[in-house]
Design a protein around this motif. Structure first.
Motif, mmCIF file in Angstrom:
data_model
loop_
_atom_site.group_PDB
_atom_site.id
_atom_site.type_symbol
_atom_site.label_atom_id
_atom_site.label_comp_id
_atom_site.label_asym_id
_atom_site.label_seq_id
_atom_site.Cartn_x
_atom_site.Cartn_y
_atom_site.Cartn_z
ATOM 1 N N SER A 54 0.836 -1.216 0.000
ATOM 2 C CA SER A 54 0.000 0.000 0.000
ATOM 3 C C SER A 54 0.862 1.253 0.000
ATOM 4 O O SER A 54 0.630 2.206 0.745
ATOM 5 C CB SER A 54 -0.928 0.009 1.227
ATOM 6 N N THR A 55 1.893 1.221 -0.842
ATOM 7 C CA THR A 55 2.828 2.338 -0.927
ATOM 8 C C THR A 55 2.752 2.966 -2.303
ATOM 9 O O THR A 55 2.746 2.263 -3.314
ATOM 10 C CB THR A 55 4.271 1.858 -0.673
ATOM 11 N N GLN A 56 2.702 4.283 -2.329
ATOM 12 C CA GLN A 56 2.671 5.001 -3.585
ATOM 13 C C GLN A 56 4.100 5.394 -3.980
ATOM 14 O O GLN A 56 4.789 6.091 -3.244
ATOM 15 C CB GLN A 56 1.807 6.259 -3.465
ATOM 16 N N ILE A 57 4.530 4.912 -5.130
ATOM 17 C CA ILE A 57 5.846 5.257 -5.667
ATOM 18 C C ILE A 57 5.641 6.106 -6.916
ATOM 19 O O ILE A 57 4.778 5.796 -7.745
ATOM 20 C CB ILE A 57 6.643 3.984 -6.027
ATOM 21 N N ASP A 58 6.413 7.176 -7.030
ATOM 22 C CA ASP A 58 6.304 8.051 -8.191
ATOM 23 C C ASP A 58 6.815 7.322 -9.433
ATOM 24 O O ASP A 58 8.028 7.179 -9.627
ATOM 25 C CB ASP A 58 7.111 9.333 -7.958
ATOM 26 N N GLY A 59 5.876 6.860 -10.253
ATOM 27 C CA GLY A 59 6.246 6.106 -11.444
ATOM 28 C C GLY A 59 7.057 6.916 -12.432
ATOM 29 O O GLY A 59 7.910 6.366 -13.145
ATOM 30 N N ASN A 60 6.823 8.217 -12.501
ATOM 31 C CA ASN A 60 7.566 9.063 -13.431
ATOM 32 C C ASN A 60 9.048 9.117 -13.062
ATOM 33 O O ASN A 60 9.920 9.084 -13.932
ATOM 34 C CB ASN A 60 6.980 10.474 -13.444
ATOM 35 N N LYS A 61 9.321 9.205 -11.751
ATOM 36 C CA LYS A 61 10.712 9.243 -11.321
ATOM 37 C C LYS A 61 11.423 7.929 -11.606
ATOM 38 O O LYS A 61 12.598 7.911 -11.992
ATOM 39 C CB LYS A 61 10.786 9.574 -9.828
ATOM 40 N N VAL A 62 10.698 6.834 -11.410
ATOM 41 C CA VAL A 62 11.287 5.518 -11.705
ATOM 42 C C VAL A 62 11.574 5.400 -13.194
ATOM 43 O O VAL A 62 12.631 4.921 -13.607
ATOM 44 C CB VAL A 62 10.351 4.388 -11.244
ATOM 45 N N ALA A 63 10.615 5.844 -14.019
ATOM 46 C CA ALA A 63 10.786 5.786 -15.469
ATOM 47 C C ALA A 63 11.980 6.627 -15.916
ATOM 48 O O ALA A 63 12.751 6.226 -16.806
ATOM 49 C CB ALA A 63 9.516 6.264 -16.159
ATOM 50 N N GLU A 64 12.146 7.787 -15.301
ATOM 51 C CA GLU A 64 13.283 8.651 -15.631
ATOM 52 C C GLU A 64 14.603 7.972 -15.270
ATOM 53 O O GLU A 64 15.589 8.093 -15.998
ATOM 54 C CB GLU A 64 13.169 9.978 -14.887
ATOM 55 N N LYS A 65 14.595 7.278 -14.151
ATOM 56 C CA LYS A 65 15.826 6.630 -13.682
ATOM 57 C C LYS A 65 16.305 5.557 -14.643
ATOM 58 O O LYS A 65 17.508 5.410 -14.873
ATOM 59 C CB LYS A 65 15.601 6.023 -12.294
ATOM 60 N N ILE A 66 15.357 4.798 -15.222
ATOM 61 C CA ILE A 66 15.758 3.678 -16.072
ATOM 62 C C ILE A 66 15.772 4.035 -17.552
ATOM 63 O O ILE A 66 16.182 3.220 -18.384
ATOM 64 C CB ILE A 66 14.836 2.457 -15.865
ATOM 65 N N ALA A 67 15.332 5.255 -17.888
ATOM 66 C CA ALA A 67 15.182 5.629 -19.300
ATOM 67 C C ALA A 67 16.483 5.487 -20.081
ATOM 68 O O ALA A 67 16.483 5.008 -21.228
ATOM 69 C CB ALA A 67 14.646 7.051 -19.407
#
Length: 236
Positions: A166-179
């Protein structure tokens, strides 16, 4: 939390026992109290698709995904400490944590192996188990994104863990990290890692420009022209 036991089992190297006990896994999913109907169904689809494969094919796919390169490693501290010395102390601390809860490891896996950690959490009170999941949520989100990028069904397991946490992770930041990440599981990338480890090994031995290194250079210089002659039919 029985759901953690299931995900732990599915993240382990596939073996015949998984096929033999599949009905029990489906029954636990059908009665899950901690997953929504949609989440339980998603996990059931993953299990169904995995079991539809030949065992050897499933094992080969697993090794290809989790045993090549570090980006999708199931060793948690790989994503936190890398090869730093802090990793060793983190291992010791985690072992002590297991022992405080009466768990003695008899597995060949390292204590930070994700399936092992999930099995440990499954034996804790639910609130503590959820706290343990939340602690590693950023790693789970990173692995999920990388697996989705590789179009792997295993991403569903990490999404299930994030749903349980039940944790919200910023998907945009994750996507930027692996881009802009380069794949580290290609033959070229694996060769580069091997060469780096060889250099590091000799450096740690204090070799520097040792007799071994000098000999290797002389040997390479002597052989290279002859090799070119053979491979090019004698033409320079």
């Amino acid at each position: 939390m029985k759901e953690l036991v299931i995900v732990s089992r599915l993240l382990e190297y596939p073996d015949a026992a998984l096929w033999q006990h599949q009905q029990e896994l489906f029954e636990v999913l059908a009665c899950s109290e901690n997953l929504s109907k949609e989440e339980a169904q998603r996990l059931g689809v993953f299990l169904r698709d995995l079991l539809a494969q030949d065992l050897l094919d499933a094992q080969a796919a697993y090794s290809e995904l989790f045993d090549r390169g570090r980006a999708t490693s199931l060793l948690l501290f790989e994503h936190v400490h890398g090869e730093s010395r802090d990793r060793g102390q983190a291992m010791v601390d985690l072992m002590a944590q297991y022992e405080r809860h009466g768990l003695q490891l008899d597995s060949r896996e390292l204590p930070d192996h994700l399936p092992l950690y999930l099995e440990y959490l499954a034996h804790l009170p639910q609130e503590e188990a959820l706290g343990g999941l939340q602690d590693i949520a950023p790693i789970l989100a990173l692995l999920s994104a990388r697996l989705q990028q590789r179009e792997s069904r295993y991403a569903a397991l990490f999404d299930t863990l994030l749903a349980l946490a039940s944790t919200q992770i910023d998907g945009n930041k994750v996507a930027e990290k692996i881009a802009d990440e380069a794949r580290d599981d290609t033959p070229q990338a694996l060769d580069a890692v091997w060469e780096e480890e060889q250099v590091k090994f000799f450096a740690e031995q204090g070799c520097g420009e040792s007799e071994i290194t000098a000999h290797q250079r002389r040997f390479a210089g002597a052989v290279a022209p002859q090799y070119l002659n053979i491979s090019n039919g004698g033409q320079q």
